[in-house]
Motif scaffolding. Structure first.
Motif, PDB file in Angstrom:
ATOM      1  N   LYS A   1       0.880   4.173  -3.491  1.00  0.00           N
ATOM      2  CA  LYS A   1       0.681   5.636  -3.469  1.00  0.00           C
ATOM      3  C   LYS A   1       1.548   6.325  -4.515  1.00  0.00           C
ATOM      4  O   LYS A   1       1.192   7.394  -5.021  1.00  0.00           O
ATOM      5  CB  LYS A   1       1.001   6.185  -2.084  1.00  0.00           C
ATOM      6  N   GLU A   2       2.688   5.720  -4.816  1.00  0.00           N
ATOM      7  CA  GLU A   2       3.620   6.283  -5.798  1.00  0.00           C
ATOM      8  C   GLU A   2       3.511   5.575  -7.146  1.00  0.00           C
ATOM      9  O   GLU A   2       4.420   5.675  -7.982  1.00  0.00           O
ATOM     10  CB  GLU A   2       5.052   6.176  -5.269  1.00  0.00           C
TER      11      GLU A   2
ATOM     12  N   ARG B   1       0.827  -1.220   0.000  1.00  0.00           N
ATOM     13  CA  ARG B   1       0.000   0.000   0.000  1.00  0.00           C
ATOM     14  C   ARG B   1       0.855   1.261   0.000  1.00  0.00           C
ATOM     15  O   ARG B   1       0.467   2.278  -0.574  1.00  0.00           O
ATOM     16  CB  ARG B   1      -0.936  -0.010   1.210  1.00  0.00           C
ATOM     17  N   HIS B   2       2.022   1.180   0.647  1.00  0.00           N
ATOM     18  CA  HIS B   2       2.929   2.328   0.647  1.00  0.00           C
ATOM     19  C   HIS B   2       3.466   2.589  -0.747  1.00  0.00           C
ATOM     20  O   HIS B   2       3.669   3.744  -1.150  1.00  0.00           O
ATOM     21  CB  HIS B   2       4.073   2.065   1.629  1.00  0.00           C
TER      22      HIS B   2
END
Length: 299
Positions: free
Chosen positions: A102-103, A98-99
């Motif tokens: 975001k990118e 999930r981190h």
């Protein structure tokens, strides 16, 4: 106390801790900070947020003036948590997809790089389906224990010693106000956790430490007024009550949480830490003794 120490030894024997080499910690630090090319960048305050999720309430780091270099902070935290069960959760959180989403990226490159280094430490990250990851030993066995600081603080002698170490660090830094506050907070955390184990719906805690201690006293059968107790034991139990009352008053008068009537000295702070350590270990050992006697908490 003996049965509690045996229990802790059994926990340590099953090798639930995750110990990483210096080289792996360096690579893991780069992935968490985003200093490499395979993971998103985290700013200083985001790094604090990342590591605070593994720290019990009341002990979190703060981001502000004097914050060290990002890589240095990450490496110091990883060294602090190394060779502890909590490292498993840090590894999983570091490659949380999930981190990366975001990118508009995926975690494949980060996982592959980290696994190359983990192999030398006899571990591997493996997807268990639905983008969920876990840590395994290379023999295929899963590391069962997760970190103790989620919804429950999982009070153990190890937890208590870790928090006392943080108090000792503040002592060494000359932060006597903070030391007293942390010592009091540790006792409060232990009391709240023990009470929760005996009473799933405890009374609301409004910061009255002596009142909280009196409730836990009853659960642990530590009330000094019992008629069948030897006089010497009564005196000791009255002394424990005095420790709680004294720390509550000491913190109010001298700590950084309230307006102070006078400035604390090192010996005051050291007394607070040592008293908290003795009391917390005794309370936890007493709880374990009660459970060993089949007088288990009612959930």
């Amino acid at each position: 106390m003996t049965c509690t120490l045996e229990l802790c030894n059994q926990v340590l024997k099953v090798d639930l801790s995750v110990k990483l080499s210096k080289e792996t910690i360096s690579v893991l630090g780069d992935i968490i900070t985003g200093n490499g090319n395979c993971s998103p960048y985290r700013k200083g305050h985001q790094l604090v947020e990342f590591f605070n999720q593994f720290i019990p309430s009341g002990w979190e780091d703060e981001y502000g003036r004097g914050f060290p270099a990002r890589w240095q902070y990450a490496e110091e935290k990883l060294l602090e948590f190394n060779d502890k069960p909590i490292m498993k959760d840090i590894l999983i959180a570091a490659i949380d997809p999930r981190h990366f989403w975001k990118e508009r990226r995926d975690n494949k490159e980060a996982v592959e790089l980290l696994n190359k280094y983990l192999e030398f430490d006899n571990y591997k990250l493996q997807c268990s389906g639905n983008n969920k990851w876990d840590v395994y030993k290379l023999d295929g066995s899963q590391i069962e224990l997760s970190h103790p600081y989620g919804n429950s603080q999982e009070v153990t002698h190890i937890f208590i010693d870790e928090q006392i170490s943080k108090c000792d660090k503040k002592l060494a830094e000359g932060d006597f106000d903070g030391t007293i506050t942390n010592a009091r907070s540790l006792i409060e955390a232990v009391l709240l956790e023990i009470e929760q184990e005996f009473d799933s719906n405890p009374p609301e805690h409004k910061g009255d430490l002596p009142k909280l201690y009196r409730r836990v006293q009853k659960h642990l059968n530590l009330s000094p007024g019992q008629e069948n107790l030897a006089e010497c034991l009564k005196q000791i139990l009255y002394g424990l009550t005095s420790i709680v009352n004294g720390l509550a008053t000491l913190r109010n008068n001298m700590s950084d949480a309230h307006a102070r009537s006078y400035q604390p000295s090192e010996h005051h702070a050291r007394l607070a830490v040592n008293s908290a350590k003795t009391l917390c270990h005794f309370l936890f050992a007493t709880k374990e003794y009660q459970m060993q006697k089949n007088n288990k908490p009612n959930n």
